[in-house]
Design an enzyme around this catalytic site. Sequence first.
Site, PDB file in Angstrom:
ATOM      1  N   GLU A 137       0.625  -1.306   0.007  1.00 57.15           N
ATOM      2  CA  GLU A 137       0.032   0.100  -0.074  1.00 57.15           C
ATOM      3  C   GLU A 137       0.807   1.317   0.128  1.00 57.15           C
ATOM      4  O   GLU A 137       0.299   2.280  -0.578  1.00 57.15           O
ATOM      5  CB  GLU A 137      -1.014   0.044   1.159  1.00 57.15           C
ATOM      6  CG  GLU A 137      -1.940  -1.058   1.104  1.00 57.15           C
ATOM      7  CD  GLU A 137      -1.712  -2.436   1.659  1.00 57.15           C
ATOM      8  OE1 GLU A 137      -0.273  -2.604   1.845  1.00 57.15           O
ATOM      9  OE2 GLU A 137      -2.664  -3.314   1.930  1.00 57.15           O
ATOM     10  N   PHE A 179     -10.571  -7.063  14.818  1.00 57.70           N
ATOM     11  CA  PHE A 179      -9.537  -7.471  14.005  1.00 57.70           C
ATOM     12  C   PHE A 179      -9.283  -6.296  12.987  1.00 57.70           C
ATOM     13  O   PHE A 179     -10.342  -6.029  12.206  1.00 57.70           O
ATOM     14  CB  PHE A 179     -10.035  -9.054  13.200  1.00 57.70           C
ATOM     15  CG  PHE A 179      -9.210  -9.214  12.155  1.00 57.70           C
ATOM     16  CD1 PHE A 179      -7.533  -9.828  12.802  1.00 57.70           C
ATOM     17  CD2 PHE A 179      -9.367  -9.393  11.068  1.00 57.70           C
ATOM     18  CE1 PHE A 179      -6.838 -10.332  11.640  1.00 57.70           C
ATOM     19  CE2 PHE A 179      -8.416  -9.840   9.926  1.00 57.70           C
ATOM     20  CZ  PHE A 179      -7.307 -10.277  10.510  1.00 57.70           C
ATOM     21  N   GLN A 180      -7.959  -6.205  12.558  1.00 53.74           N
ATOM     22  CA  GLN A 180      -7.582  -5.021  11.517  1.00 53.74           C
ATOM     23  C   GLN A 180      -8.273  -3.607  11.876  1.00 53.74           C
ATOM     24  O   GLN A 180      -8.453  -3.107  11.047  1.00 53.74           O
ATOM     25  CB  GLN A 180      -7.977  -5.765  10.321  1.00 53.74           C
ATOM     26  CG  GLN A 180      -6.987  -6.686  10.094  1.00 53.74           C
ATOM     27  CD  GLN A 180      -7.103  -7.121   8.492  1.00 53.74           C
ATOM     28  OE1 GLN A 180      -7.865  -6.989   7.708  1.00 53.74           O
ATOM     29  NE2 GLN A 180      -5.709  -7.551   8.067  1.00 53.74           N
ATOM     30  N   LYS A 193     -17.115  -0.923   6.916  1.00 57.01           N
ATOM     31  CA  LYS A 193     -17.485  -1.760   5.882  1.00 57.01           C
ATOM     32  C   LYS A 193     -19.148  -1.596   6.008  1.00 57.01           C
ATOM     33  O   LYS A 193     -19.657  -1.775   4.678  1.00 57.01           O
ATOM     34  CB  LYS A 193     -17.200  -3.225   6.345  1.00 57.01           C
ATOM     35  CG  LYS A 193     -17.482  -4.323   5.404  1.00 57.01           C
ATOM     36  CD  LYS A 193     -16.808  -5.636   5.970  1.00 57.01           C
ATOM     37  CE  LYS A 193     -17.071  -6.482   4.952  1.00 57.01           C
ATOM     38  NZ  LYS A 193     -16.384  -7.952   5.123  1.00 57.01           N
ATOM     39  N   MET A 227      24.370   8.173   1.415  1.00 56.65           N
ATOM     40  CA  MET A 227      24.455   9.414   2.130  1.00 56.65           C
ATOM     41  C   MET A 227      24.711   9.379   3.656  1.00 56.65           C
ATOM     42  O   MET A 227      25.414  10.160   3.989  1.00 56.65           O
ATOM     43  CB  MET A 227      23.013  10.003   1.776  1.00 56.65           C
ATOM     44  CG  MET A 227      23.004  11.548   2.261  1.00 56.65           C
ATOM     45  SD  MET A 227      24.499  12.632   1.697  1.00 56.65           S
ATOM     46  CE  MET A 227      23.193  13.239   0.104  1.00 56.65           C
TER      47      MET A 227
HETATM   48  C1  LIG Z   1      12.424   5.643   4.777  1.00 58.01           C
HETATM   49  C2  LIG Z   1      13.777   6.195   4.984  1.00 58.01           C
HETATM   50  N1  LIG Z   1      14.589   5.534   5.939  1.00 58.01           N
HETATM   51  C3  LIG Z   1      15.640   6.087   6.229  1.00 58.01           C
HETATM   52  C4  LIG Z   1      16.213   7.250   5.474  1.00 58.01           C
HETATM   53  C5  LIG Z   1      17.361   7.937   5.995  1.00 58.01           C
HETATM   54  N2  LIG Z   1      18.377   8.004   5.019  1.00 58.01           N
HETATM   55  C6  LIG Z   1      18.593   9.014   4.010  1.00 58.01           C
HETATM   56  S1  LIG Z   1      19.549   8.989   2.599  1.00 58.01           S
HETATM   57  C7  LIG Z   1      19.740   7.490   3.163  1.00 58.01           C
HETATM   58  C8  LIG Z   1      20.692   6.602   2.424  1.00 58.01           C
HETATM   59  C9  LIG Z   1      20.319   5.996   0.950  1.00 58.01           C
HETATM   60  O1  LIG Z   1      21.071   5.043   0.361  1.00 58.01           O
HETATM   61  P1  LIG Z   1      20.743   4.636  -0.873  1.00 58.01           P
HETATM   62  O2  LIG Z   1      19.606   4.130  -1.224  1.00 58.01           O
HETATM   63  O3  LIG Z   1      21.747   3.308  -1.157  1.00 58.01           O
HETATM   64  O4  LIG Z   1      21.202   5.573  -1.879  1.00 58.01           O
HETATM   65  P2  LIG Z   1      22.675   6.777  -2.126  1.00 58.01           P
HETATM   66  O5  LIG Z   1      22.959   7.544  -0.805  1.00 58.01           O
HETATM   67  O6  LIG Z   1      23.922   5.372  -1.923  1.00 58.01           O
HETATM   68  O7  LIG Z   1      22.602   7.357  -3.289  1.00 58.01           O
HETATM   69  C10 LIG Z   1      19.210   6.945   4.246  1.00 58.01           C
HETATM   70  C11 LIG Z   1      19.317   5.638   4.973  1.00 58.01           C
HETATM   71  C12 LIG Z   1      15.434   7.851   4.710  1.00 58.01           C
HETATM   72  N3  LIG Z   1      15.638   9.045   4.002  1.00 58.01           N
HETATM   73  N4  LIG Z   1      14.208   7.352   4.359  1.00 58.01           N
END
Ligand SMILES: Cc1ncc(C[n+]2csc(CCOP(=O)(O)OP(=O)(O)O)c2C)c(N)n1
Length: 568
Positions: free
Chosen positions: A52, A114-115, A164, A475
């Site tokens: 979803e 439930f749910q 529902k 990042m």
């Molecule tokens: C749902 C979610 N969880 C955690 C983060 C924290 N976060 C920001 S950038 C990043 C790393 C992303 O890694 P990747 O998808 O491999 O991309 P890259 O930075 O290597 O290009 C994380 C964990 C986020 N932005 N969103």
Amino acid sequence: MGEQLSGAQILCRVLLEEGVDLMWGYPGGAIIPFYNALPDYPGLRHILVRHEQAAAHAADGYARASGRLGVCVATSGPGATNLVTGLATAHMDSSPILAITGQVPRPMIGRDAFQETDVIGLTLPVTKYSHQVTDVSELAQRVREAIAIAQDGRPGPVLIDVPKDVQNQKTDYQVAGARSQVSGGVREGTWNLTPDTRHLIQQAAKLIGEAQRPLIMIGHGVILANAYGEVRQLAERTGFPVITTLLGISGFPESHPLHLGMPGMHGEVHVNRAIQHADLIVGVGLRFDDRVTGNTAGFAPHAKIIHVDLDASEIGKNVPTTLGIVGDVKAVVSDLLGAIVPRRCDPWREEIGSFVRQRHESFRGDLSPEHITATIHNVVGERSTIVTDVGQHQMWVAKLYPYRRPNSHITSGGLGTMGFSVPAAMGVALARPGEPVWSISGDGGFQMNLQEIATMVQEKIPVKMGIFNNGYLGMVRQWQQFFHERRYSATPIWSPDYVKLAEAYGIAGWRVEDARQLRETVAQANATPGPALIEFVIEQEANVFPMIPPGASLSEPIEAEPAGASRT
Ligand SMILES: Cc1ncc(C[n+]2csc(CCOP(=O)(O)OP(=O)(O)O)c2C)c(N)n1
């Protein structure tokens, strides 16, 4: 007398009457009556997603690319909670989507049935409107109101929760009269400026005439208001350089001589320096978020700020404003054009030119993000839309991809939701049939919603997926390298064999490890009729430069790897 219809039938009828023809969803016990009615309304195409969250992102991508309402549907409990990240993402980026959730029957509500989940409580902070319909006689009206709220003014997500038994209840159905501001689901605002606003615009014109070191800074509001032409004229008649925030990218052509680039944490040094030297910033349709301003105490210390935004609550929220003008940015800028005296800014532009420095990206191999983005641009051309995920690749694409076409860059800016790109790109692909749509993700974000490849296959949605595989949550790893002595805690990330994964889904897939394969592979993927995937194996510890450290001002960029953080 109208017709006798069930709540489920009413939902379908109202959606059709409001111009909806597409929705993304996933069935379950509490929403079964709606799904039971759906086949009788062939004008409503339903796409079964695999999660979803993806339904909400796909509806969001569709809304951003089409300007129409995106619609997603889920059952109660886990179905509804899975929507929440997508709603929050749409909320932060002002995207108009309607979520319809099933709920347990009214006699069961409040009994931990439930749910059963209090989806209204969960979603109130991340929607513009969230309402549980407890009587079928109010259903049609509430859905119409919700759709109006999603699209009117600053757009955003809304949710209607339908128990529902309300879906099964019958009532007399009356068709509504036509709405004035929405036609076929597309927002068509007509905006009248008040005399007060006109007076503020005159004052803005005066400040614009006097400024020596002015800038225009544009955000998502320019794209949402379709104000490209007006902003461009404002820039060309004043000679003011234009800065585009992450969500403002593709609101102004990158190739335009007045375009400066992206500001903020990963903005170019010359852009941030221009901000720090500016004496006037004309902010249009943006909210000066902290990734743009850095430490607000040190943001644009010499500048007066004119802030134009549709949402009054944005004025003065993040930065002190000299002149706040509340209104549709298209209408305001258009009026401003009549009030300004044409001028130029040559000495200031020359000064900014002297701020420009060589890029300091840390790419070692030939398969650099720069090379990859340039190749994708050359191959797919101007008609394409790029949908990015969150992380280093998002910043590389934002800075390196030469966007010319309005609204051709779509990303999760405010919430920064990893996993956004693949499902959102599905929505974009259906909003722009026949046009190339590329989803670009990191190896982390791609693995968050890769299950949607199955949706693409089943529904023939031709998204091309590029994965920048650096073996890390890049990042976060970069922050660990710079600010936490290279302790790579929980950031190395294993990936499956993406070529085999593509094969398992029955789609075309390639791995590019050598720059010499790049152009041909991108061209092959782009020419493949259905979905296709390319893994780009990039350098593991490449970094995004420059970077403003968290909490620092725009005057304090890191332009190369800090001492002690260098790679071995
Ligand atoms: C749902 C979610 N969880 C955690 C983060 C924290 N976060 C920001 S950038 C990043 C790393 C992303 O890694 P990747 O998808 O491999 O991309 P890259 O930075 O290597 O290009 C994380 C964990 C986020 N932005 N969103």
